[in-house]
Motif scaffolding. Structure first.
Motif, PDB file in Angstrom:
ATOM      1  N   ARG A  13       0.825  -1.205   0.000  1.00  0.00           N
ATOM      2  CA  ARG A  13       0.000   0.000   0.000  1.00  0.00           C
ATOM      3  C   ARG A  13       0.866   1.264   0.000  1.00  0.00           C
ATOM      4  O   ARG A  13       0.601   2.213  -0.745  1.00  0.00           O
ATOM      5  N   ILE A  14       1.920   1.267   0.812  1.00  0.00           N
ATOM      6  CA  ILE A  14       2.822   2.418   0.866  1.00  0.00           C
ATOM      7  C   ILE A  14       3.577   2.561  -0.453  1.00  0.00           C
ATOM      8  O   ILE A  14       3.743   3.668  -0.975  1.00  0.00           O
ATOM      9  N   GLY A  15       4.029   1.418  -0.984  1.00  0.00           N
ATOM     10  CA  GLY A  15       4.765   1.456  -2.247  1.00  0.00           C
ATOM     11  C   GLY A  15       3.941   2.028  -3.377  1.00  0.00           C
ATOM     12  O   GLY A  15       4.421   2.864  -4.161  1.00  0.00           O
ATOM     13  N   LEU A  16       2.680   1.600  -3.483  1.00  0.00           N
ATOM     14  CA  LEU A  16       1.815   2.126  -4.534  1.00  0.00           C
ATOM     15  C   LEU A  16       1.526   3.608  -4.311  1.00  0.00           C
ATOM     16  O   LEU A  16       1.387   4.379  -5.274  1.00  0.00           O
ATOM     17  N   GLY A  17       1.448   4.007  -3.041  1.00  0.00           N
ATOM     18  CA  GLY A  17       1.270   5.429  -2.740  1.00  0.00           C
ATOM     19  C   GLY A  17       2.426   6.255  -3.262  1.00  0.00           C
ATOM     20  O   GLY A  17       2.232   7.333  -3.835  1.00  0.00           O
ATOM     21  N   PHE A  18       3.649   5.756  -3.085  1.00  0.00           N
ATOM     22  CA  PHE A  18       4.814   6.498  -3.563  1.00  0.00           C
ATOM     23  C   PHE A  18       4.905   6.481  -5.087  1.00  0.00           C
ATOM     24  O   PHE A  18       5.518   7.372  -5.683  1.00  0.00           O
ATOM     25  N   VAL A  19       4.308   5.480  -5.736  1.00  0.00           N
ATOM     26  CA  VAL A  19       4.234   5.502  -7.200  1.00  0.00           C
ATOM     27  C   VAL A  19       3.384   6.694  -7.655  1.00  0.00           C
ATOM     28  O   VAL A  19       3.726   7.393  -8.623  1.00  0.00           O
ATOM     29  N   ILE A  20       2.280   6.935  -6.955  1.00  0.00           N
ATOM     30  CA  ILE A  20       1.440   8.098  -7.273  1.00  0.00           C
ATOM     31  C   ILE A  20       2.236   9.385  -7.077  1.00  0.00           C
ATOM     32  O   ILE A  20       2.152  10.313  -7.894  1.00  0.00           O
ATOM     33  N   VAL A  21       3.013   9.442  -5.982  1.00  0.00           N
ATOM     34  CA  VAL A  21       3.842  10.625  -5.731  1.00  0.00           C
ATOM     35  C   VAL A  21       4.835  10.817  -6.878  1.00  0.00           C
ATOM     36  O   VAL A  21       5.038  11.940  -7.365  1.00  0.00           O
ATOM     37  N   LEU A  22       5.448   9.727  -7.334  1.00  0.00           N
ATOM     38  CA  LEU A  22       6.423   9.807  -8.423  1.00  0.00           C
ATOM     39  C   LEU A  22       5.779  10.333  -9.699  1.00  0.00           C
ATOM     40  O   LEU A  22       6.372  11.164 -10.414  1.00  0.00           O
ATOM     41  N   VAL A  23       4.583   9.867 -10.008  1.00  0.00           N
ATOM     42  CA  VAL A  23       3.888  10.335 -11.210  1.00  0.00           C
ATOM     43  C   VAL A  23       3.674  11.847 -11.151  1.00  0.00           C
ATOM     44  O   VAL A  23       3.907  12.567 -12.128  1.00  0.00           O
ATOM     45  N   MET A  24       3.260  12.349  -9.990  1.00  0.00           N
ATOM     46  CA  MET A  24       3.018  13.778  -9.860  1.00  0.00           C
ATOM     47  C   MET A  24       4.324  14.567  -9.921  1.00  0.00           C
ATOM     48  O   MET A  24       4.356  15.695 -10.437  1.00  0.00           O
ATOM     49  N   LEU A  25       5.409  13.999  -9.404  1.00  0.00           N
ATOM     50  CA  LEU A  25       6.709  14.663  -9.496  1.00  0.00           C
ATOM     51  C   LEU A  25       7.162  14.761 -10.952  1.00  0.00           C
ATOM     52  O   LEU A  25       7.684  15.797 -11.383  1.00  0.00           O
ATOM     53  N   LEU A  26       6.969  13.687 -11.707  1.00  0.00           N
ATOM     54  CA  LEU A  26       7.344  13.701 -13.120  1.00  0.00           C
ATOM     55  C   LEU A  26       6.501  14.703 -13.896  1.00  0.00           C
ATOM     56  O   LEU A  26       6.990  15.366 -14.816  1.00  0.00           O
ATOM     57  N   ASN A  27       5.231  14.820 -13.529  1.00  0.00           N
ATOM     58  CA  ASN A  27       4.380  15.815 -14.188  1.00  0.00           C
ATOM     59  C   ASN A  27       4.867  17.226 -13.880  1.00  0.00           C
ATOM     60  O   ASN A  27       4.934  18.085 -14.768  1.00  0.00           O
TER      61      ASN A  27
END
Length: 744
Positions: A13-27
């Protein structure tokens, strides 16, 4: 270890949360392009602008409006240039305006005077007519409308407007451009990201040469994807030179220092680092395209409007125009100078320039400096990291409150930067990240984590309180319905005289009475981490220590028993108000090894407990009425809660058991007993010692004193009766003080 367990349990759950964070950082970094985020950013920008704009009228800048009234009175546009010249004369000579800017173009020669036709007649039909020639020579100066217009511009602070073309196929060059704001050689072209013009439509040469300045008025190249004008080019490049917009050209005429410079961040010479224009002592924030955000004061009408027809007729109050900076523009729909803006869908284009002039004068133009990107990245990392780590650990309510609190903090800090620092920090990306993490966490919790919880609720939900199901859900694999032996505490509760009570009530009343009695009793048991085994009519059976292990099961069971009695006492007035009889209960507690699990037959199973320790608990509940007490615990339970004070009731041998057991009445925490309670308890224990030592006379005297002190206590009467019996029929010489019950 605890943190390690948390991370292990919620790793996915935490790992997938940080994937969302990464997507927003790349944007945010521009690597990904999430179009909906930019659309939302535009929307939040518009909201912030609408919420904070002053919505007042600025009298420093006045708009002379070529409106429908003017078109009706003066005629259709374009007007004869002599009329325009007359309007200029009126504005400067009669109304004493400070400066004048035209948001209209004069690119074609004015033929409305008829001079060209007259000159054609002079050259043809009236070639040999001296009188006609003399009359024409005399009239010619008054019929050269363009020259009249040009003469009116001289020695006056007038800015003529024009527009640039930006299509590679539209490279025509009409009219004459004014002098460049920054000519070639005063800057490096590669260090400026200004919009590149391919052509232009400018004013007649005779007009532009007479006017002290000119400025372009079109902002279309920088219109946002949703068709809304949020910014205006302050400088555009053509043929290697930078030309200023109408508003900037007006300011350069009015301000004492017209010097214009380019300011770069940290002295870096590149387009991205361009942060502002320096106009004398005034700083104008710009972006990489040398464009500024329009500081809208409000909806259309944020500046005084006067009709051009009224100006020509001298009907405008002098104080409206005195010393004002004037812009000539149009709101007439047929002249197509309306724009979509954040504050209004149909907005006069001339007012865009008025807003820019006011913004520069007031120094309130918002800016997006280069460091805002770093600020956005840090905010996304901080907010995303907190939520990704914290949301899995909290209940939906706490998670919602945390998310709302962080979102509120992000919005508040963003509005602070906007309102008090004139900084525009991205807001949409953080809000999208917060929303995405919250929705993901709640969805994951519902569809994945709660699957185990729902399984446990299906197995144990009818027995244990919801908070214990939540606790069990943290490690669902540790719980099952299989039988096992555990050290536990059991509680039995029964209503005294229930048969008599039931005979005095009809079935409906009896059902209501039982519901209103059993419900609060169940709440008390659940509150103290107990598991309801079953209801047996008016009786309750509950236990502690399963399915969730509880090292303090005896204490929690004893606390539940004490609270049940207190709760029942508080219900008596309610029962009396309904005409119901008072209810008294007896509660028995015992602690020991018990077998717990799903037991029954192939037709019906129940999660329950069995064993000698359970049976003893049931016997103790039955004995409460013999001793006149409401709660009775065994020596095994009292030993587990040593900080309570107890009255030792007896040492008994219940039916079916050979081993005697000491039984006690709990009185509450020892440190909360009053002095009189301690004295009575000490006197009682002394009497009990005399009784067991077969000192009948002394014991009888002491119990008699206690009975006099508390005649309502059945226990003292019970021992006085026993002493009377033993005086007549003494027990055997080897009697150990144990009393044997022959019935249940």
């Amino acid at each position: 270890m605890k943190n390690t367990g948390f991370l292990k349990r919620y790793a996915v759950r935490i790992g997938l949360g940080f994937v969302i964070v990464l997507v927003m950082l790349l944007n945010a970094a521009g690597v990904l392009q999430l179009g909906f985020v930019q659309r939302l950013e535009n929307y939040t920008y518009d909201l912030r602008l609408q919420w904070t704009m002053p919505d007042t009228v600025d009298p420093r800048i006045v708009i002379v409006d070529i409106d429908e009234k003017s078109l009706q009175q003066v005629g259709h546009w374009p007007w004869p240039r002599n009329e325009i010249a007359r309007m200029i004369d009126v504005l400067f000579d009669q109304y004493k305006v400070e400066a004048l800017g035209f948001d209209v173009l004069f690119a074609e020669t004015d033929e409305t005077s008829g001079l060209s036709k007259l000159e054609q007649l002079e050259r043809a039909e009236l070639k040999n007519n001296p009188a006609f020639k003399q009359a024409l020579d005399r009239l010619r100066p008054s019929l050269r409308y363009d020259q009249i217009f040009a003469d009116s511009l001289k020695n006056r602070k007038v800015v003529l407007g024009y527009y640039f073309r930006h299509d590679a196929k539209a490279d025509s060059q009409v009219g004459t451009l004014p002098a460049a704001a920054l000519p070639a050689g005063s800057f490096h072209p590669d260090h400026v990201g200004a919009v590149q013009a391919t052509g232009y439509s400018a004013n007649l040469s005779v007009l532009q040469q007479a006017a002290p300045s000119g400025g372009f008025f079109n902002a279309s190249p920088l219109i946002d994807s949703d068709g809304v004008f949020r910014r205006i080019s302050m400088l555009q490049m053509f043929d290697g030179q930078l030309y200023d917009t109408l508003s900037l050209a007006m300011l350069r005429l009015v301000l004492p220092d017209p010097t214009l410079e380019l300011n770069y961040a940290d002295n870096e010479q590149n387009a991205v680092a361009l942060e502002s224009l320096q106009l004398g002592q005034r700083r104008i924030p710009v972006d990489a395209n040398v464009a500024s955000l329009v500081p809208y004061r409000g909806r259309q009408g944020s500046f005084p409007y006067v009709s051009a027809a009224d100006v020509l007729q001298g009907k405008v109050p002098p104080e409206v125009l005195l010393g004002a900076m004037v812009l000539v523009g149009t709101t007439a729909p047929g002249l197509l100078d309306l724009r979509a803006t954040p504050v209004q869908e149909s907005y006069a284009g001339v007012e865009l320039h008025a807003n820019m002039i006011a913004g520069v004068l007031d120094g309130n133009i918002k800016e997006r400096p280069a460091f805002v990107l770093g600020l956005e990245m840090v905010e996304l990392l901080l907010v995303g990291g907190i939520l990704a780590l914290a949301l899995p650990a909290f209940s939906p309510l706490i998670a919602t409150l945390l998310t709302a609190g962080i979102a509120l903090a992000v919005v508040a800090s963003n509005v602070y930067l906007w309102q008090f620092q004139n900084l525009i920090a991205p807001l949409a990306s953080s809000l999208v990240l917060i929303s995405a993490l919250f929705v993901f966490s709640m969805s994951y919790g519902f569809f994945v984590d709660s699957r185990g919880k729902r399984m446990l609720a299906g197995l144990f939900g009818q027995y244990v309180p919801p908070e214990l199901v939540d606790e069990m859900a943290k490690d669902p694999g540790a719980y099952s319905l299989e039988g096992s032996n555990r050290d536990m505490t059991v509680l039995f509760s029964d209503v005294r005289g229930f048969t008599t009570i039931s005979e005095g009530l009809d079935p409906k009343q009896l059902t209501q009475l039982m519901n209103e009695f059993l419900t609060p009793m169940t709440h008390v048991i659940h509150h103290n981490r107990g598991t309801i085994d079953k209801y047996m009519g008016d009786a309750i059976m509950a236990f502690w220590g399963a399915p969730v292990a509880d090292p303090d099961h005896a204490r929690h069971a004893l606390q539940a028993a004490m609270e049940m009695i207190a709760k029942l006492e508080s219900l008596q007035d309610h029962f009396k108000s309904k005409g119901w009889p008072p209810i008294k209960v007896g509660v028995g507690l015992n602690t020991g090894d018990m077998t717990v699990g799903n037991m029954g037959s192939e037709f019906r199973l129940a999660y329950t407990i069995m064993g000698d320790a359970v049976n003893l608990g049931s016997r103790l509940e039955s004995l409460t009425k013999n001793y006149g007490v409401q709660i009775m615990v065994s020596e095994f339970t009292s030993a587990r809660v040593p900080d309570y004070a107890y009255r030792e009731l007896d040492c008994v041998r219940v039916k079916g058991k050979d081993r005697p057991v000491k039984i006690y009445e709990p009185l509450g925490p020892a440190d909360q007993l009053s002095a009189s309670q301690r004295d009575e308890l000490a006197q009682y224990h002394n009497a009990l010692t005399l009784y067991r030592g077969q000192h009948w006379a002394q014991a009888k005297e002491t119990f008699a004193q206690l009975h006099t002190l508390a005649p309502q206590r059945l226990l003292y009467t019970l021992y006085l009766d026993r002493l009377a019996h033993f005086e007549l029929e003494p027990p055997p010489a080897d009697w150990d003080g144990t009393y044997t019950f022959l019935t249940k």
